[in-house]
Design a protein around this motif. Structure first.
Motif, PDB file in Angstrom:
ATOM      1  N   THR A  76      29.642  -7.016 -34.172  1.00  0.00           N
ATOM      2  CA  THR A  76      28.793  -7.222 -33.019  1.00  0.00           C
ATOM      3  C   THR A  76      28.700  -8.729 -33.186  1.00  0.00           C
ATOM      4  O   THR A  76      27.815  -9.155 -32.000  1.00  0.00           O
ATOM      5  CB  THR A  76      27.261  -6.916 -33.402  1.00  0.00           C
ATOM      6  N   LEU A 266      31.110  -4.902 -26.288  1.00  0.00           N
ATOM      7  CA  LEU A 266      30.630  -3.754 -27.395  1.00  0.00           C
ATOM      8  C   LEU A 266      31.500  -3.248 -28.271  1.00  0.00           C
ATOM      9  O   LEU A 266      31.704  -1.775 -28.992  1.00  0.00           O
ATOM     10  CB  LEU A 266      30.436  -3.272 -25.682  1.00  0.00           C
ATOM     11  N   PRO A 269      28.676  -1.816 -30.408  1.00  0.00           N
ATOM     12  CA  PRO A 269      28.091  -0.209 -29.785  1.00  0.00           C
ATOM     13  C   PRO A 269      29.238   1.212 -29.248  1.00  0.00           C
ATOM     14  O   PRO A 269      28.720   1.998 -28.781  1.00  0.00           O
ATOM     15  CB  PRO A 269      27.595  -0.998 -28.293  1.00  0.00           C
ATOM     16  N   ASP A 292      20.435   3.226 -30.267  1.00  0.00           N
ATOM     17  CA  ASP A 292      21.153   2.296 -31.794  1.00  0.00           C
ATOM     18  C   ASP A 292      20.451   1.615 -31.647  1.00  0.00           C
ATOM     19  O   ASP A 292      20.650   0.295 -30.667  1.00  0.00           O
ATOM     20  CB  ASP A 292      22.646   2.772 -31.295  1.00  0.00           C
ATOM     21  N   ASP A 299      20.864  -0.461 -27.973  1.00  0.00           N
ATOM     22  CA  ASP A 299      21.825   0.187 -27.157  1.00  0.00           C
ATOM     23  C   ASP A 299      21.079   1.650 -27.099  1.00  0.00           C
ATOM     24  O   ASP A 299      21.355   2.556 -27.640  1.00  0.00           O
ATOM     25  CB  ASP A 299      23.410   0.110 -27.481  1.00  0.00           C
TER      26      ASP A 299
END
Length: 322
Positions: A76, A266, A269, A292, A299
């Motif tokens: 991330t 992303l 995720p 998540d 997410d």
């Protein structure tokens, strides 16, 4: 040559708060590890330190060549940089007369009756309008003024900006003007040049331009991170090093050298969605809701037996397109 039976295989989820690792040891057993993503007093990077911890190495100790077969990683880093607006300073080069096109956007009103409209902050620091225009059928409406392009880009470079996004009207189909301005930017010395027809070769100036800007804004930061990890793992240009791969926003893996800012938003995720779906199917469920929650962002997803793909999306107020 390193073989799977004699070396480690490692999977990493590098979040904003915690980094989680799952590894298959040379003897075939599975082990896990968790550590803080940011702990500068102990280590410079959590992913690499996690690998060292799993292998029983001391902090800073070099990872033995040939000891790891592959490392597959979701991160991330780009997501959080976008959320926190910590990307590199960026200049947008766009067709003259369209300097406000990305700011104006599509005039969408997600909250129809809201009286106070808060527009998202633009990622580019400044915009330079370049005299040029190609018609929808390839006719040259306005010839490219290379001297103006060079002068304006040079001014941005002299101001300390090193990332440029180039997006011209109809550039998705007629590339010559974008290519030439990219050459000028390279000649000036820009280290990151994101050209819209390469980043998102589809029509619609706004979404194509937005995606090019995101790529220019995040790619330098992402490249620094990827290079650091690759160097610490002895993965870059080393035949005895592991193959380093990163999860993309589309749920697929790519080689570290091909990992771009616009494909990384992303990354973490997407890995969570794929993992959730595969685990659910193995357990006999084909309809699942995923939650998540990390330390920086949360997410929520759903899986209804097959992956659903969205080719345009908005993340942290920024429009993106595949």
């Amino acid at each position: 040559m390193t073989t799977a039976k004699s070396s480690w295989q490692i999977w990493i989820d590098r979040g904003g708060t915690f980094t989680d690792l799952v590894a298959k040891t040379p003897d075939g057993s599975l082990v896990t590890h968790k550590l803080l993503s940011e702990n500068p007093e102990r280590y410079t990077d959590a992913a690499v330190q996690g690998v060292r911890d799993l292998m029983g190495l001391s902090p800073g100790q070099s990872i033995p060549p040939g000891s790891i077969q592959n490392v597959k990683m979701g991160t991330t880093v780009a997501t959080n940089a976008l959320l926190e607006r910590k990307g590199d300073r960026t200049v947008l080069a766009i067709t003259q007369g369209f300097g406000d096109a990305l700011r104006i956007g599509y005039q969408n009103r997600p909250f129809l009756f809201a009286r106070h409209i808060v527009l998202p902050e633009m990622l580019y620091e400044t915009v330079v309008e370049i005299p040029e225009r190609v018609g929808a059928h390839g006719d040259i409406v306005v010839a490219l003024d290379e001297s103006v392009a060079r002068r304006k880009l040079q001014a941005a470079f002299d101001d300390g900006i090193r990332s440029v996004a180039i997006a011209f009207a109809h550039g998705y189909r007629y590339h010559a003007h974008e290519e030439r301005v990219a050459e000028i930017a390279e000649d000036i010395g820009f280290s990151q040049i994101s050209v819209s027809h390469r980043v998102s070769p589809l029509m619609k100036l706004v979404s194509r331009g937005d995606t090019a800007v995101v790529d220019a804004y995040l790619s330098p930061l992402l490249r620094r991170y990827v290079d650091q990890v690759a160097d610490d793992l002895n993965a870059e240009g080393n035949s005895a090093g592991p193959r380093l791969m990163f999860m993309q926003s589309n749920g697929g893996l790519t080689d570290a050298r091909m990992f771009q800012g616009k494909d990384a938003i992303l990354s973490g995720p997407a890995g969570g969605v794929v993992g959730m779906a595969r685990t659910a199917v193995m357990a006999g469920f084909d309809k699942v809701i995923g939650f998540d929650m990390g330390g920086t962002s949360t997410d929520v997803s759903h899986f209804d037996g097959e992956y659903e793909r969205r080719f345009e999306t908005v993340v942290a107020g920024v429009r993106l397109r595949a």
